[in-house]
Scaffold this active site. Structure first.
Site, PDB file in Angstrom:
ATOM      1  CB  THR A  45     -30.045  28.122   7.826  1.00  0.00           C
ATOM      2  OG1 THR A  45     -30.381  26.753   7.680  1.00  0.00           O
ATOM      3  CG2 THR A  45     -28.752  28.419   7.109  1.00  0.00           C
ATOM      4  CG  HIS A  48     -26.867  27.757  12.929  1.00  0.00           C
ATOM      5  ND1 HIS A  48     -26.010  27.276  13.890  1.00  0.00           N
ATOM      6  CD2 HIS A  48     -27.896  26.885  12.875  1.00  0.00           C
ATOM      7  CE1 HIS A  48     -26.505  26.153  14.387  1.00  0.00           C
ATOM      8  NE2 HIS A  48     -27.654  25.898  13.801  1.00  0.00           N
ATOM      9  CG  HIS A  68     -32.780  29.822   3.016  1.00  0.00           C
ATOM     10  ND1 HIS A  68     -32.020  29.981   4.153  1.00  0.00           N
ATOM     11  CD2 HIS A  68     -33.681  28.855   3.301  1.00  0.00           C
ATOM     12  CE1 HIS A  68     -32.444  29.131   5.069  1.00  0.00           C
ATOM     13  NE2 HIS A  68     -33.450  28.437   4.589  1.00  0.00           N
TER      14      HIS A  68
HETATM   15 ZN   LIG Z   1     -34.688  27.119   5.610  1.00  0.00          ZN
END
Ligand SMILES: [Zn+2]
Ligand SMILES: NC(=O)c1ccc[n+]([C@@H]2O[C@H](COP(=O)([O-])OP(=O)(O)OC[C@H]3O[C@@H](n4cnc5c(N)ncnc54)[C@H](O)[C@@H]3O)[C@@H](O)[C@H]2O)c1
Ligand SMILES: [Zn+2]
Length: 345
Positions: A45, A48, A68
């Site tokens: 992520t 991205h 995260h």
């Molecule tokens: Zn992750």
């Protein structure tokens, strides 16, 4: 405590990100906790968001501190927090549940109808401090912060292996990125009879062997379903997809035996064309989707694995960089690092 902090901010609608000094320390709401981040890890992520792909463009409001996957020390708690106290060591669950939808009320907070995502919808962990809801805090006991930071992606791996029910079975792990690699280790630790790992990058298959794979297959060079069939005689008991690649997902249906199970974890960005009659119905195959991690059964399972001598996560971690050197870490992933890359604030 300091008044300001530095963090990695996606500020502009272009590839890249910036180190920003003098960010305000995030505010702590009634049910939030403030954590001093000790280690973080880079997820697909984040690739991205860093690369500003169409996926990120359609989801992430900028400017945004991203990241995260993290662990650290609790340094402040909101007025209505009772579960966690200052000084606790915690990791963060990425998925913020609303606590009042049907799924939340029926103990399925990981598939909350109104889920928000840390580092995507709200400020993330590539910073010295992060404030987030206490619902998303998991106490990591005395494990290393660096292991705490990879609990979240490990949870995706382990959730998939749990759904596959691998004990005594011949298991195909399709895709040996960081998550597939951790799944190889989890499947072996949980008593899979044989783990067959597939990827298209020889270096990743080498790491899969270090994680305990009994057999590796290079899907680029070999007809993978045929090879699985030869290895098993009657097809695999379970196939777990961690590729997110449509061609690979499609071929996975050809690897499962009659009555077998197919667990889908990898996220393809397109539609899948399959033959339901041959691939599912006549086979009586069970197809299961898995998202995130169970809150908090999967996390407990991960902690148990990390503390067990049957599981060694080390090969699935490829390197670590200072948070300020994040560009080097992103470059290393782009250059093909097999395992997780850590960032240390
Ligand atoms: Zn992750
Ligand atoms: N369901 C969820 O909640 C969830 C959460 C996090 C990540 N994911 C997804 O899980 C997947 C794995 O995550 P990751 O971080 O390890 O990603 P990754 O991209 O690093 O790993 C994918 C692996 O699949 C391999 N691969 C690609 N095409 C292949 C093919 N045709 N045959 C065999 N292998 C092939 C790649 O070489 C790579 O090693 C990704 O698709 C990711 O988006 C899902
Ligand atoms: Zn909810």
């Amino acid at each position: 405590m300091k008044d300001t902090m530095y963090g990695i901010v996606k500020a502009n609608p272009l590839p890249g990100a910036d180190i920003v000094e003098n960010l305000p320390i995030p505010a702590v709401g009634d049910r939030d906790i403030l954590v001093n981040v000790k280690a973080a890890a880079i997820c697909g992520t984040d690739m991205h968001i860093h690369g500003w792909t169409t996926w990120a463009q359609s989801r992430v409001p900028i400017p945004m501190v991203f990241g995260h996957e993290f662990a650290g020390d609790v340094v402040a708690v909101g007025s209505k927090v009772t579960e966690v106290k200052v000084g606790d060591r915690v990791a963060g669950e990425t998925h913020i549940p609303c606590n009042h939808c049907y799924q939340c009320e029926t103990d399925n907070r990981h598939i909350c109808e109104n889920m928000k995502i840390i580092g995507v919808h709200v400020p993330g962990a590539f910073a010295e401090y992060i404030s987030f809801p206490v619902d998303c805090a998991f106490k990591i006991g005395d494990i290393d912060y660096k292991l705490g930071a990879v609990l979240e992606p490990m949870g995706v791996a382990v959730h998939g292996v749990d759904a596959a029910d691998v004990k005594g079975k011949v298991v195909v792990i399709n895709g040996c990125g960081p998550i597939g690699l951790m799944a190889v280790g989890a499947a072996k630790a949980w008593g899979a009879a044989k783990v067959i790992a597939l990827d298209v990058v020889p270096g990743k298959l080498e790491v899969a062997k270090e994680m305990g794979a009994d057999v590796t297959i290079d899907s680029m060079k070999t007809d993978a379903p045929k090879a699985v069939w030869e290895e098993t005689g009657h097809g695999a008991d379970v196939v777990i997809d961690y590729t997110g690649n449509l061609t690979a997902i499609k071929s996975g249906f050809k690897m499962i035996r009659k009555g077998g199970r197919y667990v889908l974890v990898g996220l393809p960005n397109g539609k899948l064309e399959i033959d339901p009659t041959e691939d599912i119905i006549y086979k009586e195959a069970t197809v299961i989707g898995v998202t995130g991690r169970l809150m908090y059964k999967t996390w407990e399972q991960c902690l148990e694995l990390l503390n067990s001598d049957k599981f060694n996560i080390k090969p699935a971690i490829s390197g670590e960089y200072a948070l300020r050197d994040f560009e080097k870490a992103f470059d290393a992933i782009k250059a093909g690092a097999a395992g997780k890359m850590l960032l240390i604030p």
